[in-house]
Each structure stands twice: as C-alpha cells, then as structure tokens.
Design a protein around this motif. Structure first.
Motif, PDB file in Angstrom:
ATOM      1  N   ARG A   1       4.847   6.312  -0.588  1.00 21.26           N
ATOM      2  CA  ARG A   1       5.304   6.444   0.729  1.00 21.26           C
ATOM      3  C   ARG A   1       6.471   5.786   1.073  1.00 21.26           C
ATOM      4  O   ARG A   1       6.482   4.794   1.686  1.00 21.26           O
ATOM      5  CB  ARG A   1       4.179   6.302   1.802  1.00 21.26           C
TER       6      ARG A   1
ATOM      7  N   ASN B   1       0.983   4.369  -2.806  1.00 21.68           N
ATOM      8  CA  ASN B   1       0.871   6.004  -2.441  1.00 21.68           C
ATOM      9  C   ASN B   1       2.177   6.685  -2.334  1.00 21.68           C
ATOM     10  O   ASN B   1       2.281   7.635  -1.962  1.00 21.68           O
ATOM     11  CB  ASN B   1       0.270   5.860  -1.071  1.00 21.68           C
TER      12      ASN B   1
ATOM     13  N   ARG C   1       0.922  -1.292   0.147  1.00 20.08           N
ATOM     14  CA  ARG C   1       0.144   0.140   0.161  1.00 20.08           C
ATOM     15  C   ARG C   1       0.964   1.264   0.060  1.00 20.08           C
ATOM     16  O   ARG C   1       0.655   2.422  -0.740  1.00 20.08           O
ATOM     17  CB  ARG C   1      -0.949   0.081   1.234  1.00 20.08           C
TER      18      ARG C   1
END
Length: 279
Positions: free
Chosen positions: A238, A236, A232
């Motif tokens: 990140r 994103n 995830r």
C-alpha cells in the motif's frame, strides 16, 4: 579640497534624495505557502498525465483520501499519539542530559577529559547498529524506541552547547570575575546567554534527529506508532498509506522546527544577525 573627494559622492546623494519606491511583495508566510502549493500542483499534474503511476507515487488527491480513511478508523491518530509520546519522553530525557554533560565538560578541563571522549565515540555509532542491542536489553516495547530518541537528541545538544560555551569571549568571563561573579553567577549571566544561539541550534537539530531515530526504532521493532503502520503498509504493498505516514512525519518535523524558531525569536531579541537581506 577637490569636489571629487567630497563625501558622500554625488551618486549616493542622488540615491538618498530619490523617493522610496518599494515594490509590493508577498509576506514571507505567503511565499512559503506558495512554494508548497506549487510542489503539490506539480505532483498532481505528474500523476494526472501518467508520469507517475499510482503504485510508484499516488497523487495528492489519492493521498488525502487515504489519510481521511485512516483518520475515520482512528488508525492514524492513535499511531500519531503513540509516536508523539515516545518522542516527548525521549526529548524530556535527552535534552537535559545533553545540557548537563555539556556543562560538566565545558566548565572545567577535568570534566572535558572525563566526559568528552566517551561522548565523541558514542555519537558516531549508527542507529541501525545500536538497535539490535537495545532490543536485546529492553525488549520490543517502548523502551528501545525511547532509548534511540534519547541518544539521537542528547548528542547534538551536547556538542552545540559545549561549542557555544567554549566560544564565549574570554574577556566577558574575566570581566565578570573581576566584579566578583562566582561560578554559578558566571554561568547564569555570561556563559549560558552567550551560548544560547548554539544551544537552540542543537535543539533544532535534535528535534529533527528525534523523528529519524523514531522511524528506525518503530520500523525495526513493530509495536504501535506511525512506523508500525508503515511496516504493515509495506507488507500489503500500500504505497498510498506509506506516503501518508511519511507526510505525517514530515509535518511533525516541520512543527517541531517552527517551535524552535519561535523560541529563537523570543529568546534572541538582543541579537542582530543577518536575516537574508532584501525581502
């Protein structure tokens, strides 16, 4: 007899009579910790002066802040417990299976002919090649991840146990048979103790491979765990969360290695092996 043939030589006699002046040194634990602190300091310095951008590799301070935020939301600890459960189940199945198969193969030539060839073929299969088949068989739940950990654990335990048993001095086995030792007593009192250093090496390798196998499984079929959090974070962009997950994997692997080191210290007290020499 000539004086230059005297033993010990004069130089060694003077060295033996010289008072012992040992220099003070850090304990081993302190040296290990100092290396980690130095690496973190270099990392932080490179981030502070702009050699590393936050998008490429966030600083240690930023990484700690991200980890704290993930702990506050219970995201990190929940994922960690999920991954630990999968590794524990895989280890609980893989280590005994590797030991049993190694005993079957090592204790008889018939067992070696039946077991060793399939094990040598299977252990060369890559995780990425096996994973799609495991997903088709077991779905995307815990089963394929546990199966990958099982396979990653079983083979190093098997190979090292097999080699350890076959490397036991044959004269010890013959001496035990001379005193009437049956197969079970021979295995328990001679073969397994002699193979124990190799078995622990196999366990040490297996623990490291277990985390590698879990990373592959959790990132390919995202269903909870640290690998799912990393996937995830990748979607994103990140980087900080990805670094946190990688550090968690690294710390769990280090703790696993420390457990095996503790086992080695407690089970191999009889072995006087080279430990690196001077402190």
């Amino acid at each position: 007899m000539s004086s230059d043939l005297a033993w010990p030589p004069a130089g060694l006699r003077e060295l033996a009579l010289r008072p012992d002046r040992r220099r003070w040194s850090l304990p081993r634990g302190g040296r290990r910790g100092l290396v980690v602190v130095a690496l973190l300091g270099v990392w932080q310095l490179a981030s502070s002066v702009g050699w590393l951008s936050a998008q490429t590799l966030p600083s240690p301070v930023s990484t700690v802040a991200t980890a704290a935020a993930m702990v506050q939301t219970s995201e990190l600890d929940t994922a960690m417990l999920t991954s630990l459960r999968r590794v524990a189940v895989g280890l609980g199945l893989g280590v005994p299976s590797g030991l049993v198969l190694a005993l079957v193969a090592a204790l008889s030539r018939v067992g070696e002919d039946i077991v060793d060839s399939p094990m040598q073929m299977l252990r060369t299969l890559p995780f990425l090649g096996i994973t799609p088949l495991l997903i088709l068989w077991f779905g995307i739940g815990d089963a394929p991840k546990i199966a990958l950990v099982f396979l990653g654990v079983c083979f190093p335990v098997y190979v090292n146990t097999f080699v350890g048993i076959r490397n036991v001095d044959a004269r010890l086995a013959e001496a035990a048979r001379t005193f009437g030792a049956r197969r079970w007593l021979l295995m328990r009192s001679v073969l397994l103790p002699g193979a124990l250093p190799n078995i622990l090496v196999g366990l040490r390798l297996a623990l490291g491979i277990a985390w590698l196998a879990l990373i592959v499984g959790e990132q390919i079929s995202s269903d909870g765990g640290i690998g799912s959090v990393m996937l995830r974070a990748q979607d994103n962009l990140r980087t900080d969360r990805i670094v946190v997950c990688l550090l968690v994997y690294a710390l769990l692997g280090l703790l696993s290695d420390l457990v095996v080191r503790a086992l080695e210290r407690s089970l191999l007290t009889w072995r006087h092996a080279f430990d690196g020499g001077r402190r």
